[in-house]
Design a protein around this motif. Structure first.
Motif, short mmCIF file in Angstrom:
data_model
loop_
_atom_site.label_atom_id
_atom_site.label_comp_id
_atom_site.label_asym_id
_atom_site.label_seq_id
_atom_site.Cartn_x
_atom_site.Cartn_y
_atom_site.Cartn_z
N CYS A 97 34.04 6.77 17.75
CA CYS A 97 35.19 6.56 16.88
C CYS A 97 35.00 7.34 15.58
CB CYS A 97 35.29 5.07 16.62
SG CYS A 97 36.84 4.58 15.90
N ILE A 98 35.22 8.67 15.61
CA ILE A 98 34.95 9.49 14.42
C ILE A 98 36.11 10.39 14.02
CG2 ILE A 98 32.44 9.49 14.64
CD1 ILE A 98 32.72 12.23 16.03
N THR A 99 37.28 10.19 14.62
CA THR A 99 38.44 11.01 14.27
C THR A 99 39.22 10.31 13.17
OG1 THR A 99 38.58 11.78 16.55
CG2 THR A 99 40.52 12.13 15.16
N GLN A 100 39.43 11.03 12.05
CA GLN A 100 40.12 10.43 10.91
C GLN A 100 41.59 10.22 11.21
OE1 GLN A 100 39.67 12.52 7.20
NE2 GLN A 100 40.51 10.83 6.02
N LYS A 101 42.06 9.05 10.86
CA LYS A 101 43.48 8.73 11.00
C LYS A 101 44.26 9.59 10.00
CE LYS A 101 46.70 4.89 10.75
NZ LYS A 101 46.94 3.60 10.15
N PRO A 102 45.35 10.21 10.43
CA PRO A 102 46.13 11.07 9.53
C PRO A 102 46.62 10.31 8.30
CG PRO A 102 46.88 11.32 11.80
CD PRO A 102 45.92 10.16 11.78
N LYS A 103 46.69 11.03 7.21
CA LYS A 103 47.25 10.53 5.95
C LYS A 103 46.49 9.32 5.40
CE LYS A 103 51.80 12.36 6.95
NZ LYS A 103 53.20 12.13 7.15
N THR A 104 45.20 9.26 5.66
CA THR A 104 44.38 8.21 5.06
C THR A 104 43.36 8.88 4.14
OG1 THR A 104 42.81 8.22 6.91
CG2 THR A 104 44.61 6.62 7.01
N PRO A 105 43.07 8.25 3.02
CA PRO A 105 42.14 8.86 2.07
C PRO A 105 40.68 8.71 2.51
CG PRO A 105 42.80 6.71 1.29
CD PRO A 105 43.58 6.97 2.54
N TRP A 106 39.84 9.60 1.99
CA TRP A 106 38.41 9.41 2.16
C TRP A 106 38.00 8.22 1.31
CZ3 TRP A 106 37.90 15.23 1.28
CH2 TRP A 106 37.84 15.91 2.51
N ILE A 107 37.00 7.52 1.77
CA ILE A 107 36.51 6.34 1.05
C ILE A 107 35.11 6.65 0.54
CG2 ILE A 107 35.94 3.90 1.24
CD1 ILE A 107 37.85 3.93 3.77
N ASP A 108 34.93 6.50 -0.76
CA ASP A 108 33.64 6.74 -1.40
C ASP A 108 32.98 5.37 -1.63
OD1 ASP A 108 31.63 7.02 -3.43
OD2 ASP A 108 32.59 8.84 -4.16
N CYS A 109 31.83 5.16 -1.01
CA CYS A 109 31.12 3.89 -1.16
C CYS A 109 29.76 4.13 -1.80
CB CYS A 109 30.92 3.21 0.18
SG CYS A 109 32.40 2.50 0.88
N LEU A 110 29.43 3.25 -2.72
CA LEU A 110 28.13 3.30 -3.40
C LEU A 110 27.44 1.96 -3.23
CD1 LEU A 110 26.12 4.73 -5.32
CD2 LEU A 110 27.44 3.75 -7.21
N VAL A 111 26.20 2.01 -2.78
CA VAL A 111 25.35 0.82 -2.72
C VAL A 111 24.20 1.12 -3.67
CG1 VAL A 111 23.92 -0.66 -1.27
CG2 VAL A 111 25.97 0.41 -0.31
N CYS A 112 24.02 0.26 -4.69
CA CYS A 112 22.98 0.52 -5.68
C CYS A 112 22.39 -0.78 -6.19
CB CYS A 112 23.52 1.35 -6.84
SG CYS A 112 24.70 0.46 -7.87
N LYS A 113 21.26 -0.65 -6.86
CA LYS A 113 20.62 -1.80 -7.50
C LYS A 113 21.15 -1.87 -8.93
CE LYS A 113 16.44 -2.89 -6.33
NZ LYS A 113 15.00 -2.95 -6.15
N LYS A 114 21.52 -3.09 -9.35
CA LYS A 114 22.03 -3.29 -10.71
C LYS A 114 20.87 -3.59 -11.66
CE LYS A 114 25.01 -6.61 -9.99
NZ LYS A 114 26.17 -7.52 -10.03
N GLU A 115 21.14 -3.52 -12.95
CA GLU A 115 20.14 -3.79 -13.98
C GLU A 115 19.49 -5.16 -13.80
OE1 GLU A 115 18.79 -2.02 -16.43
OE2 GLU A 115 19.99 -0.25 -16.11
N ASN A 116 20.27 -6.15 -13.37
CA ASN A 116 19.75 -7.50 -13.23
C ASN A 116 18.99 -7.70 -11.91
OD1 ASN A 116 21.70 -7.73 -11.26
ND2 ASN A 116 22.95 -9.21 -12.36
N GLY A 117 18.85 -6.63 -11.14
CA GLY A 117 18.13 -6.70 -9.87
C GLY A 117 19.01 -6.97 -8.68
#
Length: 167
Positions: A97-117
């Protein structure tokens, strides 16, 4: 001879580092397990927010992930695919399942550690991320390194102008 071996080892290490950092990880299955663990968190979040009836899949890494005891920073681009969601398959990436659906935006996801851990998982349309997302400022960046060439002092008591470590 030992100096030559050290120089060759250093050049080899630098070459390998450049090759790894320049490599684009476009294939989910070729990613190290440590990357996929955090990408799966992003996929779960993006599927809930953006998928609707369609499955969201991994597209590529946007930067080289940083995963250590002190740092966590995994930034990926995901796509809404043409595949319908299948509850029994969950939110994980599906190679079928890797074909992009037309007229849909790219999604930018970030997973990170916050200052509080704690951990931050932020998924948004890529266009919205480019225009600024204050929530991402909560990511903690820590550098834990030893001395560098520029911070080392020489054993000479007589310092010369222009030498490294002469301040």
């Amino acid at each position: 001879m030992n100096k030559m071996n050290a120089i060759l080892k250093l050049l080899l290490l630098a070459t390998v580092t450049l090759l790894v950092s320049a490599q684009e990880w476009n294939n989910y299955q070729s990613l190290p397990e440590s990357y996929r663990t955090h990408i799966d968190k992003a996929l779960r979040d993006a599927n809930k927010k953006f998928g609707g009836l369609h499955h969201v899949a991994y597209e590529k890494l946007l930067s080289t992930p940083k995963i250590t005891d002190y740092n966590l920073y995994v930034n990926v681009r995901l796509i809404v695919t043409t595949c319908k969601k299948e509850p029994n398959k969950g939110f994980a990436h599906r190679d079928d399942c890797i074909t992009q659906k037309p007229k849909t935006p790219w999604i930018d996801c970030l997973v990170c550690k916050k200052e509080n851990g704690g951990e931050l998982i932020d998924c948004a349309r890529q266009v919205d991320v480019r225009s600024g997302r204050d929530i991402r400022k909560h990511c903690a960046y820590r550098t834990h390194g030893g001395a560098t060439v520029l911070s080392q002092k020489s054993g000479n008591s007589k310092q010369e102008l222009g030498c490294l470590g002469c301040v």
